[in-house]
Motif scaffolding. Structure first.
Motif, PDB file in Angstrom:
ATOM      1  N   ARG A 160      -3.380   6.201 -21.083  1.00 50.64           N
ATOM      2  CA  ARG A 160      -4.552   7.030 -20.817  1.00 50.64           C
ATOM      3  C   ARG A 160      -4.469   7.566 -19.386  1.00 50.64           C
ATOM      4  N   TYR A 161      -5.533   8.199 -18.909  1.00 46.70           N
ATOM      5  CA  TYR A 161      -5.543   8.830 -17.595  1.00 46.70           C
ATOM      6  C   TYR A 161      -5.066   7.862 -16.515  1.00 46.70           C
ATOM      7  N   VAL A 162      -4.241   8.360 -15.592  1.00 46.95           N
ATOM      8  CA  VAL A 162      -3.806   7.568 -14.442  1.00 46.95           C
ATOM      9  C   VAL A 162      -4.773   7.855 -13.296  1.00 46.95           C
ATOM     10  N   THR A 163      -5.541   6.870 -12.931  1.00 50.33           N
ATOM     11  CA  THR A 163      -6.645   7.046 -11.991  1.00 50.33           C
ATOM     12  C   THR A 163      -6.343   6.563 -10.578  1.00 50.33           C
ATOM     13  N   ALA A 164      -5.275   5.805 -10.404  1.00 47.72           N
ATOM     14  CA  ALA A 164      -5.030   5.180  -9.105  1.00 47.72           C
ATOM     15  C   ALA A 164      -3.545   5.035  -8.848  1.00 47.72           C
ATOM     16  N   CYS A 165      -3.151   5.122  -7.586  1.00 43.85           N
ATOM     17  CA  CYS A 165      -1.759   4.864  -7.208  1.00 43.85           C
ATOM     18  C   CYS A 165      -1.704   4.449  -5.751  1.00 43.85           C
ATOM     19  N   ALA A 166      -0.724   3.623  -5.419  1.00 44.87           N
ATOM     20  CA  ALA A 166      -0.576   3.124  -4.048  1.00 44.87           C
ATOM     21  C   ALA A 166       0.861   2.683  -3.828  1.00 44.87           C
ATOM     22  N   PHE A 167       1.365   2.907  -2.618  1.00 40.94           N
ATOM     23  CA  PHE A 167       2.671   2.413  -2.200  1.00 40.94           C
ATOM     24  C   PHE A 167       2.515   1.113  -1.421  1.00 40.94           C
ATOM     25  N   SER A 168       3.478   0.219  -1.580  1.00 41.58           N
ATOM     26  CA  SER A 168       3.546  -0.953  -0.719  1.00 41.58           C
ATOM     27  C   SER A 168       3.943  -0.522   0.689  1.00 41.58           C
ATOM     28  N   PRO A 169       3.374  -1.149   1.733  1.00 45.96           N
ATOM     29  CA  PRO A 169       3.759  -0.780   3.100  1.00 45.96           C
ATOM     30  C   PRO A 169       5.098  -1.347   3.537  1.00 45.96           C
ATOM     31  N   THR A 170       5.638  -2.297   2.785  1.00 41.47           N
ATOM     32  CA  THR A 170       6.865  -2.974   3.225  1.00 41.47           C
ATOM     33  C   THR A 170       7.996  -2.958   2.207  1.00 41.47           C
ATOM     34  N   ALA A 171       7.712  -2.662   0.955  1.00 42.38           N
ATOM     35  CA  ALA A 171       8.742  -2.692  -0.082  1.00 42.38           C
ATOM     36  C   ALA A 171       8.719  -1.386  -0.863  1.00 42.38           C
ATOM     37  N   ALA A 172       9.785  -1.116  -1.590  1.00 42.08           N
ATOM     38  CA  ALA A 172       9.888   0.114  -2.376  1.00 42.08           C
ATOM     39  C   ALA A 172       9.159  -0.065  -3.706  1.00 42.08           C
ATOM     40  N   LEU A 173       7.850  -0.270  -3.624  1.00 46.31           N
ATOM     41  CA  LEU A 173       7.029  -0.540  -4.800  1.00 46.31           C
ATOM     42  C   LEU A 173       5.862   0.438  -4.877  1.00 46.31           C
ATOM     43  N   ILE A 174       5.508   0.823  -6.102  1.00 44.50           N
ATOM     44  CA  ILE A 174       4.337   1.650  -6.364  1.00 44.50           C
ATOM     45  C   ILE A 174       3.483   0.917  -7.392  1.00 44.50           C
ATOM     46  N   ALA A 175       2.173   0.899  -7.163  1.00 43.96           N
ATOM     47  CA  ALA A 175       1.231   0.394  -8.169  1.00 43.96           C
ATOM     48  C   ALA A 175       0.431   1.575  -8.709  1.00 43.96           C
ATOM     49  N   THR A 176       0.274   1.639 -10.030  1.00 46.35           N
ATOM     50  CA  THR A 176      -0.513   2.697 -10.645  1.00 46.35           C
ATOM     51  C   THR A 176      -1.522   2.079 -11.607  1.00 46.35           C
ATOM     52  N   GLY A 177      -2.765   2.554 -11.542  1.00 52.17           N
ATOM     53  CA  GLY A 177      -3.811   2.047 -12.414  1.00 52.17           C
ATOM     54  C   GLY A 177      -4.302   3.121 -13.352  1.00 52.17           C
ATOM     55  N   SER A 178      -4.850   2.708 -14.495  1.00 56.75           N
ATOM     56  CA  SER A 178      -5.168   3.664 -15.545  1.00 56.75           C
ATOM     57  C   SER A 178      -6.428   3.281 -16.300  1.00 56.75           C
ATOM     58  N   MET A 179      -6.962   4.272 -17.026  1.00 56.53           N
ATOM     59  CA  MET A 179      -8.069   4.005 -17.935  1.00 56.53           C
ATOM     60  C   MET A 179      -7.614   3.216 -19.160  1.00 56.53           C
ATOM     61  N   ASP A 180      -6.315   2.936 -19.268  1.00 54.29           N
ATOM     62  CA  ASP A 180      -5.841   2.053 -20.344  1.00 54.29           C
ATOM     63  C   ASP A 180      -6.014   0.579 -19.976  1.00 54.29           C
ATOM     64  N   LYS A 181      -6.690   0.319 -18.828  1.00 51.32           N
ATOM     65  CA  LYS A 181      -7.057  -1.023 -18.353  1.00 51.32           C
ATOM     66  C   LYS A 181      -5.894  -1.784 -17.720  1.00 51.32           C
ATOM     67  N   THR A 182      -4.768  -1.130 -17.541  1.00 45.74           N
ATOM     68  CA  THR A 182      -3.596  -1.817 -16.981  1.00 45.74           C
ATOM     69  C   THR A 182      -3.239  -1.272 -15.607  1.00 45.74           C
ATOM     70  N   VAL A 183      -2.466  -2.081 -14.893  1.00 47.53           N
ATOM     71  CA  VAL A 183      -1.845  -1.679 -13.630  1.00 47.53           C
ATOM     72  C   VAL A 183      -0.347  -1.877 -13.790  1.00 47.53           C
ATOM     73  N   ASN A 184       0.406  -0.810 -13.593  1.00 48.85           N
ATOM     74  CA  ASN A 184       1.868  -0.901 -13.643  1.00 48.85           C
ATOM     75  C   ASN A 184       2.413  -0.976 -12.225  1.00 48.85           C
ATOM     76  N   VAL A 185       3.396  -1.826 -12.035  1.00 45.35           N
ATOM     77  CA  VAL A 185       4.088  -1.919 -10.750  1.00 45.35           C
ATOM     78  C   VAL A 185       5.510  -1.416 -10.951  1.00 45.35           C
ATOM     79  N   TRP A 186       5.918  -0.467 -10.137  1.00 47.86           N
ATOM     80  CA  TRP A 186       7.218   0.194 -10.260  1.00 47.86           C
ATOM     81  C   TRP A 186       8.058  -0.074  -9.027  1.00 47.86           C
ATOM     82  N   ARG A 187       9.363  -0.135  -9.226  1.00 47.79           N
ATOM     83  CA  ARG A 187      10.281  -0.294  -8.087  1.00 47.79           C
ATOM     84  C   ARG A 187      11.157   0.948  -7.980  1.00 47.79           C
ATOM     85  N   LEU A 188      11.244   1.478  -6.766  1.00 52.25           N
ATOM     86  CA  LEU A 188      12.119   2.612  -6.486  1.00 52.25           C
ATOM     87  C   LEU A 188      13.495   2.082  -6.120  1.00 52.25           C
TER      88      LEU A 188
END
Length: 480
Positions: free
Chosen positions: A281-309
């Motif tokens: 569903r809609y992606v409502t939130a995103c944030a980068f880690s200040p120290t690691a190559a990580l992104i967090a994304t939040g959604s109306m699907d009730k989940t938060v995905n953590v991604w590694r670059l």
């Protein structure tokens, strides 16, 4: 490339915001809770979830030191939580008791700003719980807020579509009407500050209901005021863009959209690098880690995905590489800095320097060592006594360095100091990228001057250039 690390499924309703500190990840939801996870393994902390709000939580953010977390809600409060115990430190009731849509800490201070649905802004000293100043932007909801890295200026965005710049005391400095048609959804300052001696430069990302992500430059002239100038308009998503965030090095910009995608851009060139399609569903939130190559994304699907670059180079560890003797267009196709000891021996034979093979093998000279050889090293450490042999070798090494140019290697991939392709590129205070070892050596021996401008470096802090590292990895992988 980008890989999915994990999916967090603790919330029971829409995820509205994600925020990283150095060691934690916080998420908040319409389910009235804030959840806090370890940024090391994404296990939920014992005191999580934080349940103090009476209605849905719209935004959460960490204090610069990471000791506190603020959250704001439809219940008209902004709460400050201790990240050591999970206890509530302060409950700040917004003036007018309007739903609070956004909150942000001012770096370097104890100030916290909250913005509400009635268009009001409030500046608090959260430690003393004192309301310091209020302002209003009119009959529109304030839904976005971000501070400059110095903490002396902030940007806000509203559902009317305007972007406004304020000082810390809520004096309005500049306004751009209709920055986003149909409304601003989010804005975020890049962590870097640049100065040309006359003005200070910041970059600001903003997104909105017009399905656009924009990158602006903010020129701050101090008492003379400030200006906002549009640099890029990014159209990589097909529906309203609800969130955006810069990476810690300022090289990347991520955004989440109603089209269910996450887009990752090169923030300097405005180029779309990746489109991630894991949310339902809609992606409502995103944030980068200040120290690691990580992104967090939040959604109306009730989940938060953590991604590694990933930088891309590790994907091709089994690819066939060229060795000395295999040439393309008259130039060696494998970079000398990547040579093994055997590659170096083959090159020596190719260049008529067979007499040095046994010495180099005995001293484990690989490509990196070869390119770093000096007259002093050859004489004192390798005991190469022949002046003619030393000089011939050094000439050939210089030719080898210059040959990198004729391989078609993009110039921006070469370190300005060594003229070799960078393996660990970093950004110095002069804005240029260098190989880490090269610029660290330069700084330690050249009294902190810029190799490119010869001007003093305002700081010796070096920021990893992950975007450039990924670009180099992709280019190397594309070569025959």
């Amino acid at each position: 490339m980008v890989s999915l690390v994990c999916t967090l499924q603790g919330h029971r309703d829409d995820v509205n915001c994600c925020a990283f500190s150095v060691r934690l990840l916080a998420t908040c939801s319409t389910d009235k809770t804030v959840r806090v996870y370890s940024a090391a393994d994404f296990s939920e902390l014992p005191f999580s979830p934080l349940a103090g709000h009476g209605y849905g939580v719209h935004c959460c953010c960490f204090s610069p030191c990471g000791r506190y977390l603020a959250s704001c809600s439809t219940d008209a409060t902004t709460m400050v939580w201790s990240m050591e115990s999970g206890d509530i430190v302060a409950v700040l009731q917004h003036p007018g008791r309007s739903p609070v849509r956004v909150c942000a800490f001012a770096p370097g201070t104890s100030y916290l700003v909250s913005g509400a649905s009635d268009g009001s802004l409030a500046v608090w000293d959260f430690q003393s719980k004192a309301l310091l100043k209020t302002a209003t932007v009119g009959e529109t909801a304030v839904v976005a807020c971000s501070f400059t890295p110095c903490g002396q200026m902030m940007a806000t965005g509203s559902t009317y579509g305007d972007l406004r710049l304020w000082d810390l005391y809520l004096n309005q400095l500049h306004v751009v009407k209709n920055a986003h048609d149909l409304g601003v959804a989010c804005c975020h300052f890049a962590p870097q500050v640049q100065s040309d001696g006359q003005s200070v430069h910041f970059r600001l990302g903003s997104c909105g209901q017009d399905s656009l992500l924009k990158i602006w430059t903010v020129l701050w002239h101090g008492p003379a005021g400030c200006k906002l100038r549009l640099l890029h308009t990014l159209t990589g998503q097909s529906a309203p863009v609800l969130s955006c965030a810069f990476s810690a090095d300022g090289q990347l910009l991520v955004s989440g959209s109603v089209d269910k995608t996450v887009a990752v851009y090169d923030a300097h060139q405005g180029l779309l690098l990746y489109t991630l399609k894991q949310h339902e569903r809609y992606v409502t939130a995103c944030a980068f880690s200040p120290t690691a190559a990580l992104i967090a994304t939040g959604s109306m699907d009730k989940t938060v995905n953590v991604w590694r670059l990933l930088d891309g180079s590790s994907e091709h560890g089994n690819e066939e590489k060229a060795v000395p003797g295999r040439k393309s267009g008259g130039c060696v196709t494998l970079l000398a800095s990547d040579w093994s000891e055997d590659n170096v021996s083959a090159w020596l034979c190719e260049e008529g320097l067979e007499a040095l093979v046994s010495t180099f093998k005995a001293n484990n000279i690989d490509g990196v060592e070869l390119l770093g050889l000096t007259k002093e090293t050859l004489t004192a450490e390798l005991k190469v006594d022949s002046v003619g042999l030393r000089n011939k070798l050094l000439r050939k090494v210089e030719e080898l360095k210059m040959s990198m140019v004729c391989t078609g290697v993009p110039d921006e991939f070469l370190c300005p100091i060594t003229r070799e392709m960078m393996k660990d590129p970093v950004i110095a205070a002069d804005g240029y990228s260098y190989e880490r070892d090269a610029i660290e050596g330069w700084i330690s021996s050249r009294n902190r001057s810029s190799p490119m401008t010869n001007l003093p470096l305002q700081t010796t802090v070096l920021t990893p250039n992950r975007t450039l590292k990924m670009a180099i990895g992709r280019w190397k992988a594309s070569q025959p």
